[in-house]
Enzyme design. Structure first.
Site, PDB file in Angstrom:
ATOM      1  N   GLY A 101       0.845  -1.195   0.000  1.00 37.64           N
ATOM      2  CA  GLY A 101       0.000   0.000   0.000  1.00 37.64           C
ATOM      3  C   GLY A 101       0.877   1.240   0.000  1.00 37.64           C
ATOM      4  O   GLY A 101       1.894   1.296   0.695  1.00 37.64           O
ATOM      5  N   ALA A 133      -0.063   6.241   4.798  1.00 33.69           N
ATOM      6  CA  ALA A 133       0.640   5.393   5.767  1.00 33.69           C
ATOM      7  C   ALA A 133       1.751   4.591   5.093  1.00 33.69           C
ATOM      8  O   ALA A 133       2.849   4.486   5.631  1.00 33.69           O
ATOM      9  CB  ALA A 133      -0.346   4.458   6.460  1.00 33.69           C
ATOM     10  N   ARG A 186     -19.209  13.256  13.249  1.00 28.30           N
ATOM     11  CA  ARG A 186     -19.826  12.640  12.075  1.00 28.30           C
ATOM     12  C   ARG A 186     -20.922  11.647  12.415  1.00 28.30           C
ATOM     13  O   ARG A 186     -21.961  11.615  11.755  1.00 28.30           O
ATOM     14  CB  ARG A 186     -18.734  11.924  11.274  1.00 28.30           C
ATOM     15  CG  ARG A 186     -17.790  12.899  10.661  1.00 28.30           C
ATOM     16  CD  ARG A 186     -16.670  12.202   9.948  1.00 28.30           C
ATOM     17  NE  ARG A 186     -15.865  13.223   9.271  1.00 28.30           N
ATOM     18  CZ  ARG A 186     -14.742  12.964   8.625  1.00 28.30           C
ATOM     19  NH1 ARG A 186     -14.272  11.735   8.564  1.00 28.30           N
ATOM     20  NH2 ARG A 186     -14.091  13.923   8.035  1.00 28.30           N
TER      21      ARG A 186
END
Lengths: 226, 250, 644
Positions: free
Chosen positions: C40, C44, C337
């Site tokens: 990935g 991060a 939220r």
């Protein structure tokens, strides 16, 4: 390759050469047109012949002539190299393409316009430069200079030449309309304050210069009798 | 609405490709262009045919993954829009839509409409960064940057790396893409330190990748979905000339 | 199994500094003897790969996109929090820590969150040094804005494209290491299995998405930075390619999956327009700074509006219910939220929703435009307004936006200890891929903060501690464990390709998404969850008998890619339901209808559920085993969250 040749063989380097030579050639156009305006003098060509004699014999002009030839050669050579590179950058084209939606015709066809101008240039040199420099022009009585003016008058009575000259000057106008401002862009000479002026000036310059040149053959064809 | 699609199909890098015609009916004007292709692919799958391969990911116009040359235009007919943000309301019932991959020697086709844009990554690797390691940097507010400069740098930094500039340029030139990064970092004090080497290396890599030269047609900026300005190209030219004239790299 | 979170001893504020001193170091000359795999390349992953490369490790980085720059971090709009207190409005590391713990409804680890708040300030410095063009004031210093769940302005932003600018910063750092040869980048490559040797993570098996080739890569440690699993719901704000496969396959190899039911439903998304819809588009939460949320006061008015009998402007001011301002006067439109989302669902359930489907509320900028003028609003939100107009064909400067909640972020993820290591030695999880910092609800502008904190400032320290205790010897990819994993991947692929059924992968995915949204979405109850569990099992069985995957493995095959991912979603979905069913309380994004206050607020059960639910995989179709990590709160008092 050393840094110098590396720089000027890069795509940007070549564009810089195109720009510098292009602007230099623009300055030549100005000088050439100003000189040619003597053709409009109704003195039987005296002013023009004196002017052309000066151009052919002055040592400074003769030196600049070499620079001018180099300017043309670099401009043409780099144009060819870049065009070949650009073609190679897209070996497979689009089945459907509408570039008119995003760019002007002249900007996409500088090579074509340049080629027309080159053909014109060769014809033009053949018409005037070669006979003036290497040929046997008839002399002007009681003067040291030859009668290039007579050559001009003769050539511009030929409708084919007149047509070619006018068409070529239209090509020149379009070439300059894109090329003039494009040169400043390529050289990185852009600024919010000055670029709009450069663009407007460029269009005016292109049109006036080309118009000025185009008027000469038309003037001789329609208004000057032998 | 009902449409006729002409889509470039190509098995892989080494195969020849061709335009294949597909009729597609019942498309809603509120669909995005890629949703329309989803519908086509589902139909193809149900028929047991191979679906059309196309790149896409975020579908909100920011990741730069989607491409497509639609009806002769990069990202389709709407200005300032990526293909994923293009909606079918901009087409009419009965339209024929031609869909092709980006075309450039530096962007070889992987399959159908998917091209290899790794040339862009290699250009960035050549210098599209500020050489700072993690840690040991000054406080963020120790480097004040005039808002006007910060805003201009931001405008350049918004490039999504989709490649529409290359696709639209008649020369397949990557100048707009490269210049966006060069000028973003050249404007900011952080990036000025190595600005000369950066522009030299990135331009050299751009040339190695086989992109064309810039003819200043402006097609790139006109088709750029995020409006990267031609001023960046001028700035890069300026930076390049300055760097070549004065850098220590011989 | 005993879950050791390895939280260092000592006072909260000193834990991280002490820990950094206590961890073992790898001598600079020895770092080049270690290989690290990073899967990935979002915030991060890219930040970790770049930083580890800078330190001298040999890094291999993988992403399924065509370039590391496309990772979905790029789509984050609003901003990144940092406790800089540049605005002199009372912010501090402790306040950011407190807001994050409270915002997460007290289901996150104190020590992790405090560390996050501590390193938040370094992130901003780092990004500015990289040339990230954050918004600035006229004086040349950085600008801030406020965000949901906080009463200070601590959010740094880059117009509505903060994620893009931060990711491009991390991408540039990554590129630099790629150029130096310290990071080897593998784009268009998808991890399909984790390889373990002697109980430790020692490599991965990947599929080259261009050629289909199955390849093995060996390393001394593996970092998963593969993002969240919101795409279980099919419709979400995630990118189309976002998936849980890497994390899920690691889970199947023994990594525990923590709090899978903690899903964040973002309140301000563009509503669904039809069943062809492929994804939902988020409108940054920052819009709630100036936009006012409302619906008509009465069901009758809402009905007439939906039918088109009246226009929005026909609804008088006194007939508009600004329900967030009414119910939460202190925070108003800036409530967290989960609260904003749930209230939108409530008013729509009452029949007061707007738009053709009735599943939308208004976000109205009329007052802000009147107050500040259109240019000021355009400067702040121009690109968002444009995006809205493009998608809906409506001009938000003239009529209010219509918004509805959508799945956005998953707080749950692989269980990790304080070092961000999973329970598998040598396997790390960072960013959204782990569960660690956001509890049951993530505050706005905190995802970017966590991704970069993990990658730039946490894992570079903690991974050294592990490697220092790991021998240099490399494991060959000829090792039987690699061969077995490769065979496993090939077997799954062959099976997917051989079914040749009648239903497409997307069709299964949509069906799963519908089950998840209906029963494990914004509100859940035991009955519905039990039903969902059965439905998911049925769907999964059908998938393995009736899915249609065309083509072959040895080619670019997007259908096959999706099939792998959806196969994993079908398992993960069930675990989410299990977790939601297990957690007999409401907290943050997990709202169990059985557990609510009289005012319809989430009712926590701190006595019985103040723990991390970490699930162990026990084989195909088997019930997962729950392990609990108790959460200890020593620095904050657990209270009923109130934003009134």
């Amino acid at each position: 390759m050393n840094w110098f040749t590396k720089t000027f063989s890069s795509t940007i380097g070549r564009k810089i050469i195109m720009s510098v030579t292009g602007l230099f050639l623009c300055s030549f156009l100005v000088v050439h047109l100003v000189g040619n305006l003597t053709l409009f003098y109704r003195d039987g060509g005296e002013a023009f012949n004196i002017y052309s004699h000066f151009m052919a014999n002055n040592p400074v002009i003769r030196t600049m002539e070499i620079v001018l030839v180099l300017g043309f050669l670099f401009h043409i050579y780099d144009a060819i190299v870049l065009t070949r590179r650009n073609k190679a950058a897209r070996p497979v084209g689009y089945a459907e393409n509408h570039p008119q939606e995003n760019s002007t015709w002249s900007s996409r066809n500088m090579g074509l316009l340049g080629t027309i101008i080159l053909v014109f240039l060769l014809v033009h040199l053949w018409n005037f430069f070669v006979p003036a420099r290497f040929g046997e022009l008839e002399g002007v009585p009681n003067a040291e200079y030859t009668n290039l003016y007579a050559e001009v008058v003769k050539a511009f009575k030929n409708p084919i030449y007149v047509g070619l000259y006018v068409i070529s000057m239209i090509a020149l106008a379009y070439h300059l309309i894109h090329g003039f401002q494009s040169a400043f862009q390529s050289l990185g000479l852009t600024h919010k304050k000055y670029t709009p002026f450069i663009k407007t000036f460029g269009v005016a310059f292109s049109v006036l210069i080309s118009l000025g040149f185009a008027l000469i053959p038309l003037y001789f064809f329609f208004f000057v009798n032998l | 609405m009902d449409l006729t699609l002409k889509i470039w199909r190509q098995k892989d890098k080494n195969s020849a490709g061709q335009l294949v015609t597909y009729p597609l009916n019942g498309i809603s004007p509120d669909m995005s262009f890629l949703e329309m292709l989803d519908v086509l692919n589902e139909e193809l799958l149900v028929k047991g045919e191979e679906p059309v391969a196309f790149d896409h990911d975020c579908r909100e116009g920011i990741c730069g993954m989607c491409s497509l040359f639609i009806n002769g235009r990069a990202h389709g007919p709407e200005r300032g829009t990526t293909t994923c943000q293009l909606h079918m309301r901009h087409f009419k019932h009965g339209d024929t839509i031609t869909i092709e991959p980006w075309r450039a020697a530096a962007f070889p086709v992987h399959k159908d409409l998917i091209v290899d844009r790794s040339a862009f990554d290699r250009i960035q690797q050549a210098g599209g960064y500020v050489s700072v390691n993690t840690g040991g940097v000054p406080d963020a507010n120790e480097i004040p940057i005039p808002k006007t400069i910060a805003d201009k740098a931001f405008d350049a930094a918004t490039c999504i790396g989709c490649g529409a500039c290359v696709a639209a340029c008649k020369n397949a030139s990557a100048m707009l893409f490269v210049s966006a990064k060069v000028s973003q970092l050249a404007m900011l004090p952080q990036g000025k330190v190595e600005a000369k080497t950066r522009v030299e290396n990135m331009v050299a890599q751009m040339d190695v990748e086989g992109f064309g030269a810039c003819s200043n047609t402006g097609a790139c900026a006109a088709e750029c979905p995020v409006g990267i300005s031609l001023d960046n190209i001028a700035m890069m030219n300026r930076e390049y000339l300055g760097a070549k004239a004065s850098s220590e790299n011989v | 199994m005993i879950l050791d979170s390895k939280i260092p001893e000592g006072a909260l504020a000193e834990k991280w500094d002490k820990h950094k001193f206590n961890v073992k170091l790898v001598n600079p000359a020895n770092k080049r003897k270690y290989d690290i795999i990073v899967v990935g390349t979002g915030l991060a992953g890219a930040s970790a790969a770049a930083t580890l490369g800078e330190l001298g490790y040999n890094v291999k980085a993988f992403c399924f996109q065509d370039s590391p720059r496309r990772a979905h971090s790029i789509a984050a709009q609003g901003g990144i929090n940092a406790a800089k207190n540049y605005q002199n409005d009372g912010d501090s590391i402790f306040r950011l820590f407190y807001d994050t713990i409270k915002g997460g409804d007290y289901r996150a680890r104190e020590a992790n969150v405090y560390r996050l708040a501590q390193v938040s300030v370094n992130i901003i410095d780092q990004c500015v040094a990289q040339g990230v063009p954050f918004a600035r004031e006229y004086g040349g210093l950085l600008a801030n804005r406020s965000f949901g769940g906080a009463q200070v302005s601590r959010t740094f932003y880059a117009r509505g494209q903060t994620g893009q600018q931060l990711l491009l910063g991390a991408y540039s750092a990554l590129n630099r290491q790629i150029a130096y040869g310290k990071v080897k980048m593998y784009p268009r490559t998808e991890m399909l299995d984790l390889v373990m040797v002697d109980g430790k993570a020692r490599g991965i098996v990947v599929r080259n998405l261009i050629t289909g080739k199955i390849e093995s890569h060996s390393a001394h440690a593996v970092v998963l930075a593969t993002g969240g699993y919101g795409n279980v719901f099919f419709l979400s704000t995630n990118a189309m390619g976002s998936n849980a496969t890497a994390a899920w396959r690691a889970h199947k190899k023994g990594a525990l999956f923590a709090n899978p039911c903690f899903t964040q439903i973002h309140p301000t998304c563009i509503p669904v327009s039809g069943d062809y819809q492929s994804k939902l588009t988020l409108m940054s939460e920052s819009l709630r700074n100036d936009g006012r949320v409302w619906v008509p006061k009465t069901v009758e008015l809402a009905q007439r509006l939906r039918k088109g009998e009246i226009k929005i402007n026909d609804i008088k001011e006194e007939d508009r219910d600004y329900y967030l301002e009414r119910k939460y006067p202190a925070f108003g439109n800036l409530v967290p939220r989960d609260v904003a989302s749930r209230n939108a669902k409530l008013v729509c359930d009452e029949g007061r929703g707007v738009g053709a489907s009735g599943l939308a509320v208004f976000l109205d900028f009329a007052d802000a435009i009147k107050r500040e003028g259109q240019p000021a609003i355009a400067a702040k939100y121009g690109n968002l307004f444009e995006m809205y107009a493009k998608i809906t064909d409506e001009n938000p400067y003239e009529s209010p936006m219509r918004i509805y909640p959508a799945v956005h972020y998953t707080m749950g993820g692989l269980w990790v200890d304080y070092n961000l290591m999973t329970n598998i030695p040598g396997l790390y999880a960072t960013g959204e891929c782990n569960f660690s910092d956001h509890g049951a609800n993530r505050l706005g502008a905190s995802a970017l903060m966590q991704g970069l904190a993990d990658g730039y400032f946490v894992i570079p320290y903690t991974i050294g501690d592990y490697l220092a205790q790991t021998p240099y010897a490399k494991v060959s990819t000829e090792h039987p464990a690699f061969k077995e994993a490769e065979q496993n991947v090939k077997a799954i692929t062959d099976r997917l390709l051989s079914i040749k059924g009648n239903r497409t992968v997307d069709d299964f995915h949509k069906a799963l998404g519908q089950i998840m949204w209906d029963y494990c979405g914004m509100a859940r109850n035991a009955e519905g969850l039990q039903f969902a569990k059965q439905e998911i099992r049925k769907l999964r069985d059908e998938f393995w008998q009736n899915v249609k995957v065309t083509g072959v493995n040895e080619e670019l095959n997007q259908t096959l890619e999706k099939a792998h991912r959806v196969a994993d979603f079908l398992e993960l979905g069930e675990l989410m339901v299990d977790d939601a069913l297990n957690r007999n309380e409401s907290c943050g994004g997990h709202f169990r209808e059985e557990y609510q206050t009289p005012e319809n607020e989430a009712l926590r059960d701190d006595e019985n559920y103040a723990y991390v639910a970490a699930w162990e995989y026990t084989g195909p179709g088997n019930q997962a085993i729950l392990h609990k990590e108790d959460l200890k709160f020593e620095n904050v008092k657990l209270t009923q969250r109130s934003y009134k």
